[in-house]
Motif scaffolding. Structure first.
Motif, mmCIF file in Angstrom:
data_model
loop_
_atom_site.group_PDB
_atom_site.id
_atom_site.type_symbol
_atom_site.label_atom_id
_atom_site.label_comp_id
_atom_site.label_asym_id
_atom_site.label_seq_id
_atom_site.Cartn_x
_atom_site.Cartn_y
_atom_site.Cartn_z
ATOM 1 N N GLY A 159 -30.884 -4.548 -21.976
ATOM 2 C CA GLY A 159 -31.428 -5.543 -22.904
ATOM 3 C C GLY A 159 -32.331 -4.955 -23.984
ATOM 4 N N GLU A 160 -32.273 -3.629 -24.187
ATOM 5 C CA GLU A 160 -33.058 -2.945 -25.229
ATOM 6 C C GLU A 160 -34.531 -3.347 -25.199
ATOM 7 O OE1 GLU A 160 -30.352 -3.968 -28.494
ATOM 8 O OE2 GLU A 160 -29.743 -1.868 -28.548
ATOM 9 N N LYS A 161 -35.070 -3.412 -23.999
ATOM 10 C CA LYS A 161 -36.500 -3.734 -23.850
ATOM 11 C C LYS A 161 -37.055 -2.978 -22.642
ATOM 12 C CE LYS A 161 -35.785 -7.719 -20.836
ATOM 13 N NZ LYS A 161 -34.341 -7.617 -20.611
ATOM 14 N N SER A 162 -38.376 -2.861 -22.595
ATOM 15 C CA SER A 162 -39.024 -2.284 -21.412
ATOM 16 C C SER A 162 -39.109 -3.377 -20.368
ATOM 17 C CB SER A 162 -40.430 -1.789 -21.749
ATOM 18 O OG SER A 162 -40.374 -0.809 -22.741
ATOM 19 N N THR A 163 -38.356 -3.232 -19.288
ATOM 20 C CA THR A 163 -38.354 -4.271 -18.252
ATOM 21 C C THR A 163 -39.658 -4.175 -17.449
ATOM 22 O OG1 THR A 163 -37.348 -2.802 -16.651
ATOM 23 C CG2 THR A 163 -35.851 -4.096 -18.012
ATOM 24 N N GLU A 164 -39.898 -5.206 -16.655
ATOM 25 C CA GLU A 164 -41.117 -5.217 -15.839
ATOM 26 C C GLU A 164 -41.172 -4.000 -14.903
ATOM 27 O OE1 GLU A 164 -42.563 -8.659 -13.156
ATOM 28 O OE2 GLU A 164 -41.869 -9.494 -15.075
ATOM 29 N N SER A 165 -40.017 -3.665 -14.304
ATOM 30 C CA SER A 165 -40.009 -2.527 -13.367
ATOM 31 C C SER A 165 -40.205 -1.206 -14.110
ATOM 32 C CB SER A 165 -38.739 -2.509 -12.522
ATOM 33 O OG SER A 165 -37.605 -2.385 -13.331
ATOM 34 N N ASP A 173 -21.390 -15.487 -20.022
ATOM 35 C CA ASP A 173 -21.624 -16.912 -20.284
ATOM 36 C C ASP A 173 -21.513 -17.235 -21.776
ATOM 37 O OD1 ASP A 173 -21.976 -17.441 -17.696
ATOM 38 O OD2 ASP A 173 -24.170 -17.455 -17.736
ATOM 39 N N LEU A 174 -22.051 -16.333 -22.594
ATOM 40 C CA LEU A 174 -22.038 -16.581 -24.036
ATOM 41 C C LEU A 174 -20.804 -15.897 -24.623
ATOM 42 C CD1 LEU A 174 -25.735 -15.557 -24.638
ATOM 43 C CD2 LEU A 174 -24.894 -17.876 -24.682
ATOM 44 N N SER A 175 -19.754 -16.646 -24.839
ATOM 45 C CA SER A 175 -18.524 -16.000 -25.288
ATOM 46 C C SER A 175 -18.655 -15.477 -26.715
ATOM 47 C CB SER A 175 -17.344 -16.963 -25.150
ATOM 48 O OG SER A 175 -17.679 -18.141 -25.827
ATOM 49 N N LYS A 176 -19.554 -16.095 -27.506
ATOM 50 C CA LYS A 176 -19.801 -15.588 -28.873
ATOM 51 C C LYS A 176 -21.233 -15.105 -28.978
ATOM 52 C CE LYS A 176 -16.370 -17.817 -31.618
ATOM 53 N NZ LYS A 176 -15.911 -19.196 -31.587
ATOM 54 N N PRO A 177 -21.475 -14.042 -29.771
ATOM 55 C CA PRO A 177 -22.840 -13.550 -29.876
ATOM 56 C C PRO A 177 -23.768 -14.576 -30.529
ATOM 57 C CG PRO A 177 -21.345 -12.173 -31.193
ATOM 58 C CD PRO A 177 -20.519 -13.240 -30.564
ATOM 59 N N LEU A 226 -35.065 1.600 -9.141
ATOM 60 C CA LEU A 226 -33.657 1.735 -9.536
ATOM 61 C C LEU A 226 -32.894 0.455 -9.222
ATOM 62 C CD1 LEU A 226 -32.881 5.396 -8.397
ATOM 63 C CD2 LEU A 226 -33.539 4.574 -10.654
ATOM 64 N N SER A 227 -33.200 -0.119 -8.074
ATOM 65 C CA SER A 227 -32.465 -1.323 -7.700
ATOM 66 C C SER A 227 -32.824 -2.487 -8.642
ATOM 67 C CB SER A 227 -32.686 -1.566 -6.214
ATOM 68 O OG SER A 227 -33.061 -2.846 -5.959
ATOM 69 N N LEU A 228 -34.083 -2.571 -9.074
ATOM 70 C CA LEU A 228 -34.467 -3.624 -10.035
ATOM 71 C C LEU A 228 -33.795 -3.398 -11.391
ATOM 72 C CD1 LEU A 228 -38.254 -4.062 -9.124
ATOM 73 C CD2 LEU A 228 -36.423 -5.736 -8.784
ATOM 74 N N ALA A 229 -33.634 -2.116 -11.776
ATOM 75 C CA ALA A 229 -32.944 -1.829 -13.053
ATOM 76 C C ALA A 229 -31.490 -2.276 -12.970
ATOM 77 C CB ALA A 229 -33.034 -0.332 -13.373
ATOM 78 N N ILE A 230 -30.869 -2.040 -11.811
ATOM 79 C CA ILE A 230 -29.463 -2.441 -11.644
ATOM 80 C C ILE A 230 -29.353 -3.975 -11.619
ATOM 81 C CG2 ILE A 230 -27.480 -2.336 -10.049
ATOM 82 C CD1 ILE A 230 -28.526 0.612 -9.440
ATOM 83 N N ASP A 231 -30.328 -4.634 -10.986
ATOM 84 C CA ASP A 231 -30.353 -6.109 -11.006
ATOM 85 C C ASP A 231 -30.427 -6.629 -12.443
ATOM 86 O OD1 ASP A 231 -30.339 -6.225 -8.276
ATOM 87 O OD2 ASP A 231 -32.474 -6.690 -8.051
ATOM 88 N N GLU A 232 -31.261 -5.974 -13.245
ATOM 89 C CA GLU A 232 -31.442 -6.376 -14.651
ATOM 90 C C GLU A 232 -30.109 -6.249 -15.402
ATOM 91 O OE1 GLU A 232 -34.573 -7.283 -15.729
ATOM 92 O OE2 GLU A 232 -33.826 -7.731 -17.747
ATOM 93 N N LYS A 269 -27.786 -9.033 -14.296
ATOM 94 C CA LYS A 269 -28.218 -10.316 -14.884
ATOM 95 C C LYS A 269 -27.777 -10.385 -16.350
ATOM 96 C CE LYS A 269 -32.441 -11.235 -16.216
ATOM 97 N NZ LYS A 269 -33.821 -10.832 -16.174
ATOM 98 N N ASN A 270 -27.986 -9.290 -17.077
ATOM 99 C CA ASN A 270 -27.605 -9.284 -18.493
ATOM 100 C C ASN A 270 -26.106 -9.389 -18.667
ATOM 101 O OD1 ASN A 270 -30.175 -9.154 -19.577
ATOM 102 N ND2 ASN A 270 -30.255 -6.925 -19.428
ATOM 103 N N MET A 271 -25.351 -8.715 -17.789
ATOM 104 C CA MET A 271 -23.892 -8.765 -17.914
ATOM 105 C C MET A 271 -23.393 -10.187 -17.672
ATOM 106 S SD MET A 271 -22.683 -5.178 -16.301
ATOM 107 C CE MET A 271 -21.060 -5.082 -16.986
#
Ligand code: ATP
Ligand code: MG
Length: 239
Positions: free
Chosen positions: A34-40, A235-239, A219-225, A228-230
């Motif tokens: 998500g091009e952001k610094s995640t909480e983890s 869900d959003l078929s168009k950007p 690492l597991s939280l990064a994979i969860d992120e 979630k993003n995928m």
């Protein structure tokens, strides 16, 4: 802009042509987190700052990508935590090492380990070269964008390794003591920000921050992120 910095780095002879491939892989993972610094990632950055402040001999390893992308941030963190820089290249040539040292000095770096008079055991010839007073003797090494084999070899020497790697699945990410799954362009200013905040704390308070840190959970939280993003991309078929 980031991509241009890497291309400029290649044109100036600071970044290896292989650095473009690493950048591409990094960009793909950055998209997924998500091009952001995640909480983890922020938590790992805070723990990294505490560990660097607690270190007796911290060293910041610099490669061709980090020198092209974030030279000023590397110097700022180096000064803040009193950790010299050391140029440490996977595709090493003396010419490129010297160009990076000049590049860092031109931007104000004063504390750089310059020798290549020691070797990391278990690594082939040129890739093993380090400064006997620098990475070789360090207790904590910050390695932005390190290769898996060298990360493992540094751990085998008994060092604490803090890696910055956008790919939570890479060998480096899985081996390191602390893996910051974030873009180096965001990770370094974040670590410096935490270092500034934590600098006034005593040893015990810093140890409290570092205690109980679990890299597998990071690492597991990064994979969860990523998951979630995928799902939200689907869900959003168009950007
Ligand atoms: P490993 O050897 O650890 O299994 P690898 O061979 O896939 O990983 P390398 O080329 O050795 O990767 O190292 C480059 C790593 O740096 C990649 O994992 C890539 O995701 C990461 N990377 C590239 N650019 C950035 C960046 N700007 N910020 C953070 N990480 C990045
Ligand atoms: Mg590798």
């Amino acid at each position: 802009m980031t991509r241009e910095s890497i291309v400029d780095g290649v044109n100036q002879g600071i970044t290896s042509i292989h650095g473009l491939i690493a950048q591409g892989r990094g960009e793909a993972f950055d998209y997924l987190i998500g091009e952001k610094s995640t909480e983890s990632a922020l938590k790992a950055e805070k723990v990294a700052a505490a560990k660097l402040l607690l270190a007796r001999k911290p060293v910041i390893s610099v490669n061709g990508n980090s020198a092209a992308l974030v030279p000023d941030e590397l110097i700022r963190l180096s000064e803040l935590i009193n950790a010299p820089l050391e140029v440490n290249l996977f595709h090493r040539t003396e010419e490129r090492v010297n160009k990076i040292i000049r590049h860092l000095r031109n931007r104000g770096a004063r504390n750089i380990f310059l020798k290549s008079d020691a070797r990391i055991p278990g690594i082939e010839h040129d890739r093993a070269k380090v400064d006997s007073h620098g990475i070789f003797a360090a207790d904590v090494v910050l390695v932005p964008l390190e290769d898996g084999d060298r990360c493992k070899a540094l751990l085998d020497m008994g060092k604490t390794v803090i890696a910055i790697d956008l790919n939570p699945l890479s060998r480096t990410a899985r081996y390191a003591d602390i893996t910051i799954v974030d873009n180096i362009t965001r990770a370094l200013p974040n670590i410096s920000g935490f270092a500034e905040e934590l600098k006034c704390l005593g040893q015990e308070e810093l140890q409290d921050i570092a205690r109980g840190y679990d890299n597998r959970q990071t690492l597991s939280l990064a994979i969860d992120e990523i998951k979630k993003n995928m799902e939200s991309f689907v869900d959003l078929s168009k950007p």
